[in-house]
Design an enzyme around this catalytic site. Sequence first.
Site, mmCIF file in Angstrom:
data_model
loop_
_atom_site.group_PDB
_atom_site.id
_atom_site.type_symbol
_atom_site.label_atom_id
_atom_site.label_comp_id
_atom_site.label_asym_id
_atom_site.label_seq_id
_atom_site.Cartn_x
_atom_site.Cartn_y
_atom_site.Cartn_z
ATOM 1 N N HIS A 184 -13.597 -27.504 -14.052
ATOM 2 C CA HIS A 184 -14.004 -27.014 -12.725
ATOM 3 C C HIS A 184 -14.964 -27.981 -12.049
ATOM 4 O O HIS A 184 -14.992 -28.080 -10.805
ATOM 5 C CB HIS A 184 -14.551 -25.581 -12.790
ATOM 6 C CG HIS A 184 -15.798 -25.390 -13.592
ATOM 7 N ND1 HIS A 184 -15.776 -25.140 -14.945
ATOM 8 C CD2 HIS A 184 -17.093 -25.409 -13.221
ATOM 9 C CE1 HIS A 184 -17.022 -24.998 -15.366
ATOM 10 N NE2 HIS A 184 -17.837 -25.169 -14.351
ATOM 11 N N CYS A 242 4.315 -3.329 1.447
ATOM 12 C CA CYS A 242 4.265 -1.947 0.937
ATOM 13 C C CYS A 242 4.678 -0.964 2.033
ATOM 14 O O CYS A 242 4.619 0.244 1.836
ATOM 15 C CB CYS A 242 2.849 -1.642 0.459
ATOM 16 S SG CYS A 242 1.650 -1.943 1.759
HETATM 17 C C1 PCO Z 1 3.632 -11.189 1.956
HETATM 18 C C2 PCO Z 1 3.549 -11.530 3.427
HETATM 19 C C3 PCO Z 1 3.078 -12.947 3.601
HETATM 20 C C4 PCO Z 1 4.946 -11.390 4.021
HETATM 21 O O1 PCO Z 1 4.869 -11.670 5.382
HETATM 22 C C5 PCO Z 1 2.605 -10.561 4.136
HETATM 23 O O2 PCO Z 1 3.076 -9.223 3.964
HETATM 24 C C6 PCO Z 1 1.202 -10.678 3.601
HETATM 25 O O3 PCO Z 1 0.524 -11.660 3.826
HETATM 26 N N1 PCO Z 1 0.777 -9.682 2.836
HETATM 27 C C7 PCO Z 1 -0.523 -9.770 2.234
HETATM 28 C C8 PCO Z 1 -1.109 -8.426 2.199
HETATM 29 C C9 PCO Z 1 -1.025 -7.896 0.821
HETATM 30 O O4 PCO Z 1 -1.403 -8.563 -0.107
HETATM 31 N N2 PCO Z 1 -0.535 -6.637 0.726
HETATM 32 C C10 PCO Z 1 -0.532 -5.925 -0.473
HETATM 33 C C11 PCO Z 1 -0.007 -4.703 -0.483
HETATM 34 S S1 PCO Z 1 0.731 -4.083 0.967
#
Ligand code: PCO
Length: 204
Positions: free
Chosen positions: A88, A173
Amino acid sequence: MEPKATCPAAACLVERKFHVLVGVTGSVAALKLPLLVSKLLDIPGLEVAVVTTERAKHFYNPQDIPVSLYSDADEWEMWKCRTDPVLHIDLRRWADLLLVAPLDANTLGKVASGICDNLLTCVIRAWDCSKPLLFCPAMNTAMWEHPVTAQQVNQLKAFGYVEIPCVTKKLVCGDKGLGAMAEVGTIVDKVKEVLFQHIGFQQS
Ligand SMILES: CC(C)(CO)[C@@H](O)C(=O)NCCC(=O)N/C=C\S
């Protein structure tokens, strides 16, 4: 880590590459890592390496990452006795810029309070604040809206770190709202902006 100059005089003539260290953590946005690394490598003069947390490994295939990819085990492989290198510390010396993309809620909390229990948080904990540190928060909207998040993001900004803000999207989600990582194009443009500022300093 540094290019070995053939002689001291040559060292000052070698325009070494600008070292970008990418930190990746356990948000589903880590699936964007291969694209992010690919776009960074398109910038002439950049050398890129990646430090991953264990949780981030769930979201990308290491075979899609064409640069050095360091994880916690590497630190312990390298250090067996007191004369061995400390990974690191080597990485904080090597990097000219640290980009944490995505920064998940867990690592945000650790960094805000100085916890350093893995390779990435140790690099951050030892970071030379005269060098740019950019972070891209990414988490579920409910996590983003929890009051502790703003406190911790503000703490990182108070350290002098630069936020590349999350955006509103329909998340994986199904929730729709803030928490999605900034688009890769936005992130790369920010790195270029900081890079040109840095080069401007060097040439002045
Ligand atoms: C995955 C991506 C890049 C697709 O466009 C977008 O949804 C995003 O940045 N999600 C990050 C948010 C997350 O960690 N959600 C976790 C649970 S909902």
